[in-house]
Design a protein around this motif. Structure first.
Motif, PDB file in Angstrom:
ATOM      1  N   ASP A 317       0.851  -1.187   0.000  1.00 23.89           N
ATOM      2  CA  ASP A 317       0.000   0.000   0.000  1.00 23.89           C
ATOM      3  C   ASP A 317       0.894   1.247   0.000  1.00 23.89           C
ATOM      4  OD1 ASP A 317      -1.587   2.166   0.683  1.00 23.89           O
ATOM      5  OD2 ASP A 317      -2.640   1.151   2.308  1.00 23.89           O
ATOM      6  N   PRO A 318       0.880   2.059  -1.059  1.00 22.49           N
ATOM      7  CA  PRO A 318       1.783   3.208  -1.122  1.00 22.49           C
ATOM      8  C   PRO A 318       1.453   4.332  -0.156  1.00 22.49           C
ATOM      9  CG  PRO A 318       0.261   3.261  -2.964  1.00 22.49           C
ATOM     10  CD  PRO A 318       0.014   1.959  -2.253  1.00 22.49           C
ATOM     11  N   THR A 319       0.347   4.203   0.594  1.00 29.18           N
ATOM     12  CA  THR A 319       0.019   5.228   1.587  1.00 29.18           C
ATOM     13  C   THR A 319       0.495   4.835   2.984  1.00 29.18           C
ATOM     14  OG1 THR A 319      -2.202   4.350   2.069  1.00 29.18           O
ATOM     15  CG2 THR A 319      -1.995   5.899   0.236  1.00 29.18           C
ATOM     16  N   ILE A 320       1.169   3.685   3.132  1.00 26.14           N
ATOM     17  CA  ILE A 320       1.793   3.323   4.408  1.00 26.14           C
ATOM     18  C   ILE A 320       3.167   3.968   4.425  1.00 26.14           C
ATOM     19  CG2 ILE A 320       2.678   1.440   5.839  1.00 26.14           C
ATOM     20  CD1 ILE A 320       0.431  -0.306   4.794  1.00 26.14           C
ATOM     21  N   LEU A 321       3.309   5.020   5.212  1.00 26.67           N
ATOM     22  CA  LEU A 321       4.473   5.895   5.156  1.00 26.67           C
ATOM     23  C   LEU A 321       4.963   6.229   6.559  1.00 26.67           C
ATOM     24  CD1 LEU A 321       2.803   8.319   2.588  1.00 26.67           C
ATOM     25  CD2 LEU A 321       4.699   6.772   2.043  1.00 26.67           C
ATOM     26  N   PRO A 322       6.247   6.459   6.725  1.00 29.40           N
ATOM     27  CA  PRO A 322       6.759   6.857   8.038  1.00 29.40           C
ATOM     28  C   PRO A 322       6.493   8.338   8.297  1.00 29.40           C
ATOM     29  CG  PRO A 322       8.554   6.802   6.451  1.00 29.40           C
ATOM     30  CD  PRO A 322       7.322   6.316   5.722  1.00 29.40           C
ATOM     31  N   ASP A 323       6.576   8.747   9.560  1.00 31.92           N
ATOM     32  CA  ASP A 323       6.459  10.162   9.907  1.00 31.92           C
ATOM     33  C   ASP A 323       7.510  10.944   9.122  1.00 31.92           C
ATOM     34  OD1 ASP A 323       5.650  12.483  11.502  1.00 31.92           O
ATOM     35  OD2 ASP A 323       7.642  12.273  12.410  1.00 31.92           O
ATOM     36  N   GLY A 324       7.067  12.032   8.487  1.00 32.59           N
ATOM     37  CA  GLY A 324       7.969  12.826   7.663  1.00 32.59           C
ATOM     38  C   GLY A 324       7.699  12.676   6.182  1.00 32.59           C
ATOM     39  N   ILE A 325       6.844  11.695   5.819  1.00 32.61           N
ATOM     40  CA  ILE A 325       6.395  11.524   4.434  1.00 32.61           C
ATOM     41  C   ILE A 325       4.878  11.355   4.473  1.00 32.61           C
ATOM     42  CG2 ILE A 325       6.640  10.251   2.276  1.00 32.61           C
ATOM     43  CD1 ILE A 325       9.219   9.072   3.302  1.00 32.61           C
TER      44      ILE A 325
END
Length: 360
Positions: A317-325
């Motif tokens: 899932d390309p919306t699983i992102l770390p803090d800062g993105i």
């Protein structure tokens, strides 16, 4: 000041109070998810994720247990060596200098896991990177820098136009011509694919994140970027006349890995004035003035089959992102996240049904 009767609340009232508190806690993330998909234009009486997945299924005969798109692929494992330069753009932990394990998948778009590799015009590369403090970064990339369509509705119409006719077992060319006439933006993608033949292997293709993402640095400064991974091996176009093996992409990858790891440089392209931030059908121009930052190296060390390999149950899932993105307003991002989830639910149910039928 507490009421003198606060200790004498009936047990039923205390229980109700606890239930209400938990309801508020559990509702918060659900509400945030709903707001995200609503802002992405995903909630609609006309279209939803199950209908998108249904349309992918209609493009081929049933293949239970396989992904509804990118059905044919191979798992890979390795790590990301961050060089620390990404901290200039983002506070994401992935950009702190260090090495972070990853699981990935190389594949071709399409719903048929039995298709001949020579028919694939695009290669795909997905990664799930494990970061400190339970962080996770998932990247879903293609070897073309743009998508064919801009919106979930257009994607659905494209899939309908390419669906198999139950009477003939083939797609109806007239439906595809009508779709192309209604969506001239698709021409840019078709022109790109025609001008850029697919690579001879997974190892020498460049892969693009396509959508824009917002990055925030340690001082709160926000910018938009698109990323790409640049292969260490030089690009070479495939010669389908030489390919007799329908699975040459996976076998060539394993042969390459038997000689040593494969590497790609992860590069962030920073948006300039005039760049579109919510339209994946429009490519950002290549310009000497554009800031491009090499933030580290993706290192792939091993390959495993997708049937029982470590990528089998990963939803890229390309919306699983770390803090800062964070995601941009590109409407395809929310749609992809929702459709990937539905696809995962369906194929895992199918796997469970097969296991029950076999007595396992």
């Amino acid at each position: 000041m507490k009421s003198p009767h606060s200790r004498e609340l009936p047990a039923r009232a205390r229980g109700l109070d606890l239930v209400l508190r938990w309801a508020v806690v559990l509702a918060a993330p659900a509400l945030l998810a709903a707001l995200f998909t609503w802002c992405g234009g995903w909630f609609s009486t006309r279209l939803n994720a199950p209908r998108i997945v249904d349309a992918f299924e209609a493009m081929t005969r049933p293949h239970p247990g396989f992904r509804r798109n990118h059905a044919k692929g191979i798992c890979v494992t390795g790590h990301f060596d961050s060089n620390g330069t990404g901290e200039f753009l983002s506070r994401a932990s992935a950009f702190a200098r260090g090495s972070y394990p990853l699981v990935g998948r190389l594949s071709m778009p399409g719903s048929d896991p039995t298709r001949d590799d020579a028919t694939g015009m695009v290669r795909s590369f997905a990664l799930s990177m494990t970061l400190p403090h339970r962080g996770d970064w998932r990247l879903a990339m293609n070897s073309a820098p743009i998508f064919a369509v801009r919106t979930p509705q257009a994607l659905f119409e494209q899939l309908q136009a390419d669906a198999l006719d139950p009477r003939t077992g083939r797609a109806d060319p007239a439906k595809m011509r009508a779709f192309l006439d209604a969506h001239p933006e698709v021409r840019a993608f078709n022109d790109y694919v025609e001008a850029h033949p697919p690579s001879s292997g997974y190892d020498n293709a460049m892969y693009y994140g396509i959508s824009a993402f917002r990055v925030t640095d340690a001082h709160g400064v926000r910018r938009f970027v698109r990323w790409e991974v640049v292969p260490g091996h030089p690009y070479r176009a495939v010669d389908t006349r030489e390919q007799r093996d329908p699975d040459f992409l996976s076998y060539d990858l394993m042969r390459q890995l038997s000689k040593g790891p494969l590497r790609w440089h992860l590069v962030l392209n920073v948006a300039q004035d005039g760049d579109t931030l919510d339209d994946s059908t429009r490519e950002w121009t290549r310009s000497p003035s554009r800031l491009r930052i090499d933030v580290g190296t993706v290192v792939i060390e091993r390959a495993q089959t997708q049937i029982d390999g470590p990528c089998r149950d990963v939803v890229f899932d390309p919306t699983i992102l770390p803090d800062g993105i964070a995601p941009s307003a590109d409407p395809l991002l929310a749609a992809r996240a929702a459709a990937y989830s539905v696809s995962f639910q369906r194929r895992t149910r199918e796997e469970a049904a097969v296991a029950r039928a076999s007595g396992h």
